[in-house]
Motif scaffolding. Structure first.
Motif, PDB file in Angstrom:
ATOM      1  N   GLU A  83       4.900  -6.060   2.437  1.00  0.00           N
ATOM      2  CA  GLU A  83       5.132  -7.258   2.507  1.00  0.00           C
ATOM      3  C   GLU A  83       6.877  -8.326   2.871  1.00  0.00           C
ATOM      4  O   GLU A  83       6.723  -7.285   1.525  1.00  0.00           O
ATOM      5  CB  GLU A  83       4.204  -8.310   2.713  1.00  0.00           C
ATOM      6  CG  GLU A  83       4.257  -8.322   0.667  1.00  0.00           C
ATOM      7  CD  GLU A  83       2.913  -9.145   0.508  1.00  0.00           C
ATOM      8  OE1 GLU A  83       1.601  -9.220   1.336  1.00  0.00           O
ATOM      9  OE2 GLU A  83       2.659  -9.574  -1.012  1.00  0.00           O
ATOM     10  N   GLY A 130       9.962   1.052  14.031  1.00  0.00           N
ATOM     11  CA  GLY A 130       9.528   0.014  12.986  1.00  0.00           C
ATOM     12  C   GLY A 130       9.114   0.530  11.479  1.00  0.00           C
ATOM     13  O   GLY A 130       9.027  -0.329  10.552  1.00  0.00           O
ATOM     14  N   THR A 131      10.480   1.592  11.532  1.00  0.00           N
ATOM     15  CA  THR A 131      10.636   2.041   9.722  1.00  0.00           C
ATOM     16  C   THR A 131      12.168   0.875   8.729  1.00  0.00           C
ATOM     17  O   THR A 131      12.858   1.113   9.767  1.00  0.00           O
ATOM     18  CB  THR A 131      10.910   3.630  10.020  1.00  0.00           C
ATOM     19  OG1 THR A 131      12.112   4.375   9.911  1.00  0.00           O
ATOM     20  CG2 THR A 131       9.107   4.336  10.203  1.00  0.00           C
ATOM     21  N   SER A 147       0.782  -1.288  -0.116  1.00  0.00           N
ATOM     22  CA  SER A 147       0.110   0.251  -0.140  1.00  0.00           C
ATOM     23  C   SER A 147       0.822   1.044   0.371  1.00  0.00           C
ATOM     24  O   SER A 147       1.704   1.302   0.780  1.00  0.00           O
ATOM     25  CB  SER A 147      -0.774  -0.352   1.492  1.00  0.00           C
ATOM     26  OG  SER A 147      -0.484  -0.227   2.258  1.00  0.00           O
ATOM     27  N   ASP A 164       7.360   2.882   6.565  1.00  0.00           N
ATOM     28  CA  ASP A 164       6.842   1.655   7.759  1.00  0.00           C
ATOM     29  C   ASP A 164       6.346   0.519   7.229  1.00  0.00           C
ATOM     30  O   ASP A 164       6.123   0.417   6.630  1.00  0.00           O
ATOM     31  CB  ASP A 164       5.731   2.393   8.065  1.00  0.00           C
ATOM     32  CG  ASP A 164       5.562   4.322   9.344  1.00  0.00           C
ATOM     33  OD1 ASP A 164       7.064   4.078   9.879  1.00  0.00           O
ATOM     34  OD2 ASP A 164       4.315   4.740   9.063  1.00  0.00           O
ATOM     35  N   SER A 165       6.931  -0.624   8.373  1.00  0.00           N
ATOM     36  CA  SER A 165       6.640  -1.560   8.141  1.00  0.00           C
ATOM     37  C   SER A 165       5.290  -2.589   7.387  1.00  0.00           C
ATOM     38  O   SER A 165       5.023  -2.934   6.953  1.00  0.00           O
ATOM     39  CB  SER A 165       6.931  -2.866   8.705  1.00  0.00           C
ATOM     40  OG  SER A 165       6.422  -2.548   9.963  1.00  0.00           O
ATOM     41  N   GLN A 166       4.159  -1.739   7.805  1.00  0.00           N
ATOM     42  CA  GLN A 166       3.086  -2.189   7.475  1.00  0.00           C
ATOM     43  C   GLN A 166       2.952  -1.457   6.149  1.00  0.00           C
ATOM     44  O   GLN A 166       1.982  -2.486   5.487  1.00  0.00           O
ATOM     45  CB  GLN A 166       2.630  -0.644   7.967  1.00  0.00           C
ATOM     46  CG  GLN A 166       1.619   0.748   7.531  1.00  0.00           C
ATOM     47  CD  GLN A 166       1.381   1.792   8.445  1.00  0.00           C
ATOM     48  OE1 GLN A 166      -0.107   1.598   9.327  1.00  0.00           O
ATOM     49  NE2 GLN A 166       1.109   2.878   7.900  1.00  0.00           N
ATOM     50  N   TYR A 167       3.328  -0.600   5.264  1.00  0.00           N
ATOM     51  CA  TYR A 167       3.262  -0.297   3.783  1.00  0.00           C
ATOM     52  C   TYR A 167       3.761  -1.601   2.838  1.00  0.00           C
ATOM     53  O   TYR A 167       4.295  -2.060   1.826  1.00  0.00           O
ATOM     54  CB  TYR A 167       3.697   0.657   3.280  1.00  0.00           C
ATOM     55  CG  TYR A 167       3.159   2.091   3.915  1.00  0.00           C
ATOM     56  CD1 TYR A 167       2.144   2.182   3.874  1.00  0.00           C
ATOM     57  CD2 TYR A 167       3.516   3.061   4.850  1.00  0.00           C
ATOM     58  CE1 TYR A 167       1.012   2.825   4.542  1.00  0.00           C
ATOM     59  CE2 TYR A 167       3.187   3.892   5.454  1.00  0.00           C
ATOM     60  CZ  TYR A 167       1.953   3.822   5.125  1.00  0.00           C
ATOM     61  OH  TYR A 167       0.916   4.925   5.818  1.00  0.00           O
TER      62      TYR A 167
END
Length: 72
Positions: A68, A49-50, A14, A63-66
């Motif tokens: 996989e 977490g980046t 994302s 960021d790790s949320q973006y």
């Protein structure tokens, strides 16, 4: 999901609101510089977490949320 590690191949899943370059003097860039699904290599883990990720079109802090992990 497996834990990201330095040297792992990752995929952009994302888009963040903006991209922050990993230059000595970071700059904010528009998020459309990277297409969804673009693969890169995790270079370093940063506080909060980046990750510093090297893509074909530049190196960015994300960021790790973006991200996989890409299966080997």
């Amino acid at each position: 999901m497996a834990e990201l590690t330095v040297g792992a191949t990752v995929r952009l899943v994302s888009r963040p609101p903006y991209l922050k370059t990993a230059d000595p003097m970071p700059m904010l860039r528009p998020p459309n510089l990277l297409e969804l699904g673009t693969q890169g290599v995790a270079i370093t883990r940063n506080p909060g977490g980046t990750w510093t990720v090297k893509f074909e079109r530049g190196t960015y802090l994300l960021d790790s949320q973006y991200l996989e992990l890409v299966d080997a």
